[in-house]
Scaffold this active site. Sequence first.
Site, PDB file in Angstrom:
ATOM      1  N   ASP A  44      23.673-108.010  82.393  1.00 20.30           N
ATOM      2  CA  ASP A  44      24.175-109.296  82.879  1.00 20.30           C
ATOM      3  C   ASP A  44      25.701-109.345  82.933  1.00 20.30           C
ATOM      4  OD1 ASP A  44      21.627-110.228  83.210  1.00 20.30           O
ATOM      5  OD2 ASP A  44      21.645-111.605  81.516  1.00 20.30           O
ATOM      6  N   GLY A  45      26.367-108.665  82.001  1.00 14.15           N
ATOM      7  CA  GLY A  45      27.828-108.650  82.001  1.00 14.15           C
ATOM      8  C   GLY A  45      28.392-107.992  83.244  1.00 14.15           C
ATOM      9  N   ASN A  51      26.395-121.256  75.245  1.00 15.37           N
ATOM     10  CA  ASN A  51      25.976-122.650  75.133  1.00 15.37           C
ATOM     11  C   ASN A  51      24.711-122.797  74.295  1.00 15.37           C
ATOM     12  OD1 ASN A  51      25.581-125.582  76.195  1.00 15.37           O
ATOM     13  ND2 ASN A  51      23.736-124.514  76.870  1.00 15.37           N
ATOM     14  N   ASP A  73      35.739-125.531  66.288  1.00 11.93           N
ATOM     15  CA  ASP A  73      35.971-124.128  66.646  1.00 11.93           C
ATOM     16  C   ASP A  73      36.154-123.929  68.139  1.00 11.93           C
ATOM     17  OD1 ASP A  73      35.629-123.735  63.958  1.00 11.93           O
ATOM     18  OD2 ASP A  73      34.252-122.053  64.165  1.00 11.93           O
ATOM     19  N   GLN A 119      34.938-112.647  79.569  1.00  6.37           N
ATOM     20  CA  GLN A 119      35.549-111.407  80.051  1.00  6.37           C
ATOM     21  C   GLN A 119      37.033-111.522  80.363  1.00  6.37           C
ATOM     22  OE1 GLN A 119      32.956-110.498  83.379  1.00  6.37           O
ATOM     23  NE2 GLN A 119      31.446-109.510  82.070  1.00  6.37           N
ATOM     24  N   ASN A 152      29.158-118.219  84.418  1.00  7.01           N
ATOM     25  CA  ASN A 152      28.522-118.667  83.177  1.00  7.01           C
ATOM     26  C   ASN A 152      29.244-119.842  82.526  1.00  7.01           C
ATOM     27  OD1 ASN A 152      26.191-117.218  82.894  1.00  7.01           O
ATOM     28  ND2 ASN A 152      26.891-115.973  81.175  1.00  7.01           N
ATOM     29  N   THR A 154      21.986-120.484  79.000  1.00  2.00           N
ATOM     30  CA  THR A 154      21.243-119.615  78.082  1.00  2.00           C
ATOM     31  C   THR A 154      22.147-118.586  77.402  1.00  2.00           C
ATOM     32  OG1 THR A 154      20.639-118.281  80.017  1.00  2.00           O
ATOM     33  CG2 THR A 154      18.995-119.837  79.204  1.00  2.00           C
TER      34      THR A 154
END
Length: 292
Positions: free
Chosen positions: A74-75, A192, A178, A247, A148, A189
């Site tokens: 996914d990255g 979050n 934080d 990223q 995302n 998903t």
Amino acid sequence: MSQEKLEKIEKAGFVLKPDSPEIRPNYERVREAFESRGIEVLLAERSARMIGEKGMPFERMCVESDFLVSLGGDGTLLSLVRRSYAWHKPVLGINAGNLGFLADVTIEEVETFLDQLFSGEYRIDHRLMIAGHIRKASGAKIEFFALNDVVISSPVTSKMVIVNAAIDGERFNSYRGDGLIISTPTGSTAYNLAAGGPVVYPLTKAFILTPVLAHSLTNQRPLVVPADFRIELDTEKYEAVATIDGQERYDLEEGDVVTIGGAKEGARLLHRKERNYFSVLRDKLHWGERNW
């Protein structure tokens, strides 16, 4: 659901998981499947160097391709969607590891998926993209896109930040804790969810604001707002950073303002027609499993 289809299925532009030369055998297997069906494979320069092959500049690959392919996880797909956004090409995620939320076609399923591609048995999902910018106190402007999320947090672990939030120019909250996550439904998903935010169906047009470990006696709850609202964020007193899709990272100083809105066009993700989002949730999150 969109009924959109690819105009041509002749050229596919590939990006591979970075810093992973061991992915070469999987790439060769996938490339063979594409080429055996008459699809020319174009490989991005950086990915090509990693596995000792010749490639082409990323921008040229995006222009010449009919659709783009990320081979990794996914990255890798998140990065490709952001970098290729200006060309608005559909993106297919082929997962070289575990089943992903986004890269959901496995190596073993590639040949079947390609047959489905030619028979029209696929779909193109339009996912909300964040279009944002950081207006520095100096007047400089940094623009970004995210599929995302955007996270405002401290550059130092366990240090508090204060994030002031406004919607359409109306100040409504100061988050002390934080950090604060501003997520799309696609990103619901990801961080979050880990922070206690809601899972939102990925084709919904909304933003989710989720505080991270709020330092407050009042109950700070996640908030879901329509995507046509403009969200403005600024920080005070403490150092902060804005992280895009986990990223890209930008330092924030007092007086800087982060503005977030919905991009004019969404990301276009290629999926198997039979892919069911709720089945993916069940498999990934182990929902509905009995504890005996």
